[in-house]
Every structure is written in structure tokens, then in C-alpha cells.
Design a protein around this motif. Structure first.
Motif, PDB file in Angstrom:
ATOM      1  N   GLY A  45     -30.557   4.724 -13.364  1.00 12.56           N
ATOM      2  CA  GLY A  45     -30.432   3.479 -14.102  1.00 12.56           C
ATOM      3  C   GLY A  45     -29.352   2.607 -13.508  1.00 12.56           C
ATOM      4  N   ASP A  57     -34.091   3.229 -15.956  1.00 12.74           N
ATOM      5  CA  ASP A  57     -35.315   2.837 -15.273  1.00 12.74           C
ATOM      6  C   ASP A  57     -36.512   2.818 -16.219  1.00 12.74           C
ATOM      7  N   ARG A  82     -26.496   0.709  -9.502  1.00 13.68           N
ATOM      8  CA  ARG A  82     -27.393   1.847  -9.679  1.00 13.68           C
ATOM      9  C   ARG A  82     -26.633   3.174  -9.632  1.00 13.68           C
ATOM     10  N   SER A 140     -39.212   4.581  -9.365  1.00 16.76           N
ATOM     11  CA  SER A 140     -38.762   3.941 -10.602  1.00 16.76           C
ATOM     12  C   SER A 140     -37.723   2.888 -10.296  1.00 16.76           C
ATOM     13  N   GLY A 141     -37.659   1.885 -11.158  1.00 16.43           N
ATOM     14  CA  GLY A 141     -36.616   0.877 -11.065  1.00 16.43           C
ATOM     15  C   GLY A 141     -36.639   0.045  -9.801  1.00 16.43           C
TER      16      GLY A 141
END
Length: 274
Positions: A45, A57, A82, A140-141
Motif C-alpha cells: 500500500g 492496494d 509505497r 496490484s496498485g
């Protein structure tokens, strides 16, 4: 189907178990005394240390209301960007918003992914061919997150920098498949003959706009890029102890978080030659 020689990588498996044990032990002190019904999660995240929040994410918003013993308030406030982290949910504020205890933060490298068709011939020739293996991966993300393994000689200088690249092979990719080449320029250590140790790292490779544009749909806002069939190509030692080419694949789902002590992490079916 061709599998890596067990003798060649047996020490790597031991190293992997040891590495996982360190991760679990590193957070165990922070979980002591917690409600046994509370689960610890590991996720990717974006942290805003000043605001004390993490945008996961998965889309969840996490409010950091407690810290594990390894973290200080000043340290967390200085963080932004991040991260790869472990946390425990303390309370649901409603919907997808939660109060959490941030137990610990793991090392995470951030790199841009490269597109094969945009690389010059010189850049392609400069890519490393030293063995590196993807262990786990997820999308992801806006990143492809890969846990990688490579070896380093015991006498290699500690300041030696291993160069890891992830290349999007647009010629081999399609509307529902993402073909990725994992490459490593290392110290030349041969695991079958040299004294060495296995190194494990997590890297988030950023999907550039050019790559994302290939999969964006004008009439579809569901995030198709996070549901692609992902194929990795890499070099590792074969049964004869020689460096060979391998292919493995995953079918990722949108990644939020996984139980710390379960097997729900998206895992590569490796090694596999198709």
C-alpha cells in the motif's frame, strides 16, 4: 515439464525457510498479548506518515492507531510512498475503513518495468543472464510485486549491487496474457560449484503508462490488468547444474492482503517449461 535439481537448490530451500522464520519472529513480539481472534495481515500500500494512514492496494483505508514495538512514531511520520507491511485490524470504522496496529514494515525495492519494444539493441544486450527465480508474485496498485531469489558469493563485497530488471515482452503478450522477462546481472556466482548464500527480496515493478494503456478499456473500468494471466521467463540452474531458461505462470486476483501464517499468497507454479 522440467524441474530444478533438488541438490542444486536444497540450500536455497533451507535459506527460504530461515528467511520466513525471521519474518514471523520479527513480528511475533508485536503480536504477543493480542486477541487471539485478531489476524495479522501482510499487504502492499501507500503510506502517508503525517496523516497516519495507509491506502491499501485493495482500496481499504487504514488508520494507524497503534504501533508495533519495532516502530517509533517519529519513524512512521517520516514515511511516505509505497511500502510492504504487516498489520493487525483493531476496529472497523465502517465500510472499507479500519483502525490498525502497524506491526512492522519490510524492505521493498521500487523499480520501473521496461517495455521490450522500446529498448535499444544495446540495452537488450546489457541485460544480465545470471540466475534469478521468482518465488511469489501478484499484480496490484499499478505494480507487479515479485519476491525474487538469487545467489551471492560468500566473498562478494557487501557493497556489490545486483541489477534486477523486469521487462514487459509486448510481442509475446496478448489481451489476456502479460509476458514478463525477469533478468539479473549479478556477481557470476555458480550455485552448483561456488560457496554462496540465497538472497530473497521483494520488488515492486511499476507498470508504466505505456504498458497500462495496452490493457486499458475505454468502456471497462474494472481493472482488467489485475486479472491477467501472467507468464514469467527467467534463468536458473537445470538438473545438470547448467544455467537454463524457465517459464512459470500465475493467475493473479486483485491483491489486498493475505494471512501471515496461511498459504493464501498467490504462488508461482514453478519451475515449469512449456
Amino acid at each position: 515439464m522440467k524441474f530444478i535439481n533438488n541438490k542444486v537448490v536444497s540450500f536455497l530451500r533451507v535459506a527460504m525457510v530461515a528467511a520466513l522464520a525471521v519474518v514471523v519472529a520479527a513480528c511475533s513480539a508485536d503480536l504477543d498479548g493480542a486477541d487471539e481472534n485478531m489476524n495479522a495481515y501482510t499487504a502492499f500500500g501507500t503510506i502517508d506518515g503525517v496523516a497516519g494512514t495507509i491506502s491499501e492496494d485493495s482500496g481499504d483505508l487504514l488508520y494507524i492507531t497503534e504501533l508495533g514495538a519495532q516502530l517509533s512514531e517519529d519513524e512512521v511520520k517520516a514515511l511516505s510512498g509505497r511500502i510492504f507491511y504487516n498489520y493487525t485490524v483493531l476496529k472497523n470504522r465502517g465500510g472499507s475503513t479500519f483502525d490498525i496496529r502497524l506491526n512492522c514494515i519490510y524492505p521493498l525495492h521500487i523499480e520501473d518495468m521496461k517495455m521490450l519494444s522500446q529498448m535499444t539493441e544495446e540495452e537488450k544486450k546489457a541485460l544480465g543472464t545470471d540466475p534469478v527465480s521468482p518465488v511469489q508474485a501478484t499484480v496490484s496498485g499499478g505494480y507487479v510485486n515479485v519476491q525474487i531469489c538469487y545467489v551471492e558469493g560468500l566473498n562478494t563485497p557487501k557493497d556489490f549491487v545486483h541489477d534486477i530488471d523486469l521487462i514487459f515482452d509486448d510481442a509475446s503478450s496478448s489481451d489476456n496474457t502479460m509476458a514478463l522477462m525477469l533478468r539479473h546481472k549479478g556477481d557470476g556466482t555458480n550455485a552448483s560449484t561456488d560457496k554462496c548464500e540465497g538472497i530473497y527480496e521483494w520488488v515492486s515493478f511499476r507498470l508504466t503508462e505505456d504498458i497500462q494503456d495496452i490493457y486499458n478499456r475505454d468502456d471497462d473500468d474494472s481493472g482488467v490488468i489485475y486479472n491477467l494471466y501472467v507468464v514469467f521467463n527467467w534463468y536458473w540452474w537445470n538438473e545438470a547444474g547448467k544455467v537454463d531458461e524457465f517459464v512459470g505462470s500465475i493467475e493473479p486476483t486483485p491483491y489486498g492482503s493475505v494471512y501471515n501464517e496461511s498459504d493464501t499468497t498467490t504462488t508461482l507454479r514453478v519451475p515449469m517449461l512449456q
